[in-house]
Motif scaffolding. Structure first.
Motif, mmCIF file in Angstrom:
data_model
loop_
_atom_site.group_PDB
_atom_site.id
_atom_site.type_symbol
_atom_site.label_atom_id
_atom_site.label_comp_id
_atom_site.label_asym_id
_atom_site.label_seq_id
_atom_site.Cartn_x
_atom_site.Cartn_y
_atom_site.Cartn_z
ATOM 1 N N VAL A 129 -83.310 43.857 40.468
ATOM 2 C CA VAL A 129 -82.953 43.794 38.989
ATOM 3 C C VAL A 129 -81.204 43.917 39.216
ATOM 4 O O VAL A 129 -80.087 43.071 38.265
ATOM 5 C CB VAL A 129 -83.348 43.878 37.795
ATOM 6 C CG1 VAL A 129 -83.245 43.915 36.149
ATOM 7 C CG2 VAL A 129 -85.394 44.043 37.735
ATOM 8 N N TYR A 130 -80.763 44.948 39.536
ATOM 9 C CA TYR A 130 -79.075 45.342 39.351
ATOM 10 C C TYR A 130 -78.554 45.060 39.721
ATOM 11 O O TYR A 130 -77.117 44.758 40.082
ATOM 12 C CB TYR A 130 -79.013 47.134 39.290
ATOM 13 C CG TYR A 130 -80.050 47.448 37.671
ATOM 14 C CD1 TYR A 130 -79.432 47.560 36.970
ATOM 15 C CD2 TYR A 130 -80.903 47.858 38.017
ATOM 16 C CE1 TYR A 130 -80.000 48.175 35.533
ATOM 17 C CE2 TYR A 130 -81.619 48.658 37.020
ATOM 18 C CZ TYR A 130 -81.751 48.319 35.678
ATOM 19 O OH TYR A 130 -82.088 48.845 34.588
ATOM 20 N N LEU A 131 -79.111 44.457 41.119
ATOM 21 C CA LEU A 131 -77.813 43.886 42.664
ATOM 22 C C LEU A 131 -78.772 44.062 43.776
ATOM 23 O O LEU A 131 -80.083 44.425 44.000
ATOM 24 C CB LEU A 131 -77.352 45.391 43.435
ATOM 25 C CG LEU A 131 -76.722 44.913 44.604
ATOM 26 C CD1 LEU A 131 -75.663 44.159 44.072
ATOM 27 C CD2 LEU A 131 -76.062 46.315 44.816
ATOM 28 N N HIS A 132 -79.137 42.434 44.221
ATOM 29 C CA HIS A 132 -79.925 42.240 45.271
ATOM 30 C C HIS A 132 -78.846 40.738 46.025
ATOM 31 O O HIS A 132 -78.078 40.552 45.428
ATOM 32 C CB HIS A 132 -81.542 41.663 44.945
ATOM 33 C CG HIS A 132 -80.782 40.546 44.004
ATOM 34 N ND1 HIS A 132 -81.307 40.522 42.360
ATOM 35 C CD2 HIS A 132 -81.292 38.967 44.394
ATOM 36 C CE1 HIS A 132 -81.445 39.267 41.930
ATOM 37 N NE2 HIS A 132 -81.337 38.354 43.111
ATOM 38 N N THR A 133 -78.803 40.214 47.040
ATOM 39 C CA THR A 133 -78.255 39.130 47.689
ATOM 40 C C THR A 133 -78.984 38.015 47.797
ATOM 41 O O THR A 133 -80.162 37.837 47.718
ATOM 42 C CB THR A 133 -77.817 40.245 49.178
ATOM 43 O OG1 THR A 133 -79.012 40.210 50.144
ATOM 44 C CG2 THR A 133 -76.801 40.608 49.319
ATOM 45 N N LYS A 134 -78.404 37.323 47.615
ATOM 46 C CA LYS A 134 -79.023 36.186 47.041
ATOM 47 C C LYS A 134 -78.255 34.739 49.339
ATOM 48 O O LYS A 134 -76.584 34.604 48.589
ATOM 49 C CB LYS A 134 -78.887 34.867 46.165
ATOM 50 C CG LYS A 134 -79.144 34.146 45.701
ATOM 51 C CD LYS A 134 -79.561 33.394 44.270
ATOM 52 C CE LYS A 134 -79.888 32.390 44.439
ATOM 53 N NZ LYS A 134 -80.164 31.285 42.723
ATOM 54 N N LEU A 135 -79.074 34.302 49.577
ATOM 55 C CA LEU A 135 -77.983 33.359 49.973
ATOM 56 C C LEU A 135 -77.733 31.890 49.271
ATOM 57 O O LEU A 135 -78.946 30.856 48.611
ATOM 58 C CB LEU A 135 -78.756 32.732 51.766
ATOM 59 C CG LEU A 135 -79.444 33.833 52.097
ATOM 60 C CD1 LEU A 135 -80.212 33.232 53.050
ATOM 61 C CD2 LEU A 135 -78.537 33.886 52.927
#
Length: 388
Positions: A43-49
């Motif tokens: 929810v606070y941080l993730h990566t997305k291609l």
């Protein structure tokens, strides 16, 4: 939301005119979920291609990056930030003996380029090295000193075990410790750093196509083929798991005992590539089981990717295990990318039973070939089938 705003203001107060690194975001995301156990890190941080003019890139998204973006916009409008942020210049001059050599990485080993580190370089880096051996906070200082000491550290690593290296530098045992290892990979292989993100999307459909055209598909391949188009994440996971399933099993001949061989089963090959467990409680039991099996053939447990979830459609987390340290990821592409870079940086080995599958990723997606590669025919054949 108020907490995120407070953290965002603190970050910008500390770094008003610079781009915020992934390590800074990761540090604060980890602090939040450590304090609030029920919160989800993604929810606070993730990566997305995402696709951009530079190709496929890995973008940080979530409440923390969104908050920083919004605050920066407000600060620029009010004049608090007078110019758009730029990347900081290198913290040490490129000619420094502490910094990495400028020559290209050797095709034999990522560490072989650090053979000629002299005593003067050791002296210049001694203070930073000593700090890293005794400190892992603040993280910004860790990253800076890690980069400054790369050549000396990596020259020492050639004569150390992974366990010794992790004990010597405690920052590696932190949740964000993998970022330091990725930084070292970039030092050794700058041109190949984004190989997976650039090449995997275009070859993913080919993996499914090759699998669907196989005349004798086993039950597991059929299950994986059914996961295509379920969602991007599930499809990515299925594509990776198809790689070892499309390869012939290789017989492993043990060093020092030519008569003793191991012909692993298909399931053992898959588990050596990416291990799927249903819950966190199952992890240790599976690791012990693998260690016991490997010990029968005088082999040791190498770094491993573990997928945790009730099914391949319901994955809770991805974990890269390095000895007793566990690094957690939200996406399989991140986990695979970090795993390969960790293997190369630590001069570790792919698990013997799944080596042929990892060579597909190493040579096909990262375009890295080394003098140590013993590429089996089944790997070369699959690369050809994929059009690589």
């Amino acid at each position: 939301m108020r907490l995120v705003r407070i953290i965002g203001k603190h970050i910008l107060k500390t770094h008003p005119e610079r781009n915020i690194t992934a390590a800074i975001y990761s540090y604060w995301a980890n602090q939040i979920i450590e304090l609030f156990k029920k919160e989800q890190r993604a929810v606070y941080l993730h990566t997305k291609l995402v696709e951009s003019t530079r190709g496929i890139t890995n973008r940080l998204v979530g409440k923390l990056p969104d908050q920083i973006h919004n605050l920066k916009r407000k600060y620029r409008e009010s004049g608090i930030i007078t110019k758009r942020p730029k990347l900081d210049p290198p913290t040490t001059p490129t000619s420094s003996r502490c910094s990495s050599p400028s020559s290209p990485a050797s095709p034999s080993s990522p560490l072989s380029r650090f053979d000629d580190i002299d005593s003067e370089a050791e002296k210049e880096c001694s203070e930073s090295l000593e700090w890293l051996k005794n400190s892992s906070h603040p993280w910004e200082s860790v990253e800076q000193k890690w980069e400054e000491t790369s050549s000396v550290r990596l020259s020492h690593l050639k004569n150390q075990s992974i366990d010794e290296y992790f004990k010597e530098y405690p920052a590696l045992q932190k949740p964000t410790g993998y970022i330091l290892l990725l930084q070292d990979f970039k030092t050794c292989y700058p041109a190949n750093f984004n190989g997976l993100f650039e090449n995997f999307p275009s070859y993913k459909k080919e993996i499914f196509k090759v699998a669907s055209n196989r005349p004798n598909k086993d039950k597991f391949i059929k299950i994986l083929l059914s996961l295509e188009n379920v969602s991007e994440e599930v499809e990515n996971l299925a594509a990776f798991l198809l790689i070892p399933s499309l390869l012939s099993v290789c017989t492993i001949r043990l060093k020092g005992n030519a008569k003793k061989v191991w012909r692993p089963s298909k399931s053992e090959v898959r588990d050596g590539f990416i291990l799927h467990v249903r819950s966190d409680a199952d992890i240790e039991a599976h690791i012990i089981k693998r260690k016991t099996k490997l010990a029968e053939f005088n082999l040791t447990l190498q770094p491993l990717i573990i997928v945790v979830g009730e099914s391949l459609k319901e994955v809770q987390s991805y974990i890269v295990v390095v000895n007793t340290t566990k690094y957690f990821f939200n996406h399989i592409v991140e986990a695979v990318d970090s795993f390969l870079k960790i293997i190369f940086t630590l001069n570790a080995k792919f698990s013997e039973e799944s080596k042929s599958a990892w060579l597909v990723i190493q040579q096909g997606f990262y375009k890295i070939k080394t003098n140590f590669d013993k590429t089996p025919t089944t790997t070369s054949t699959l690369l050809t089938e994929l059009g690589i």
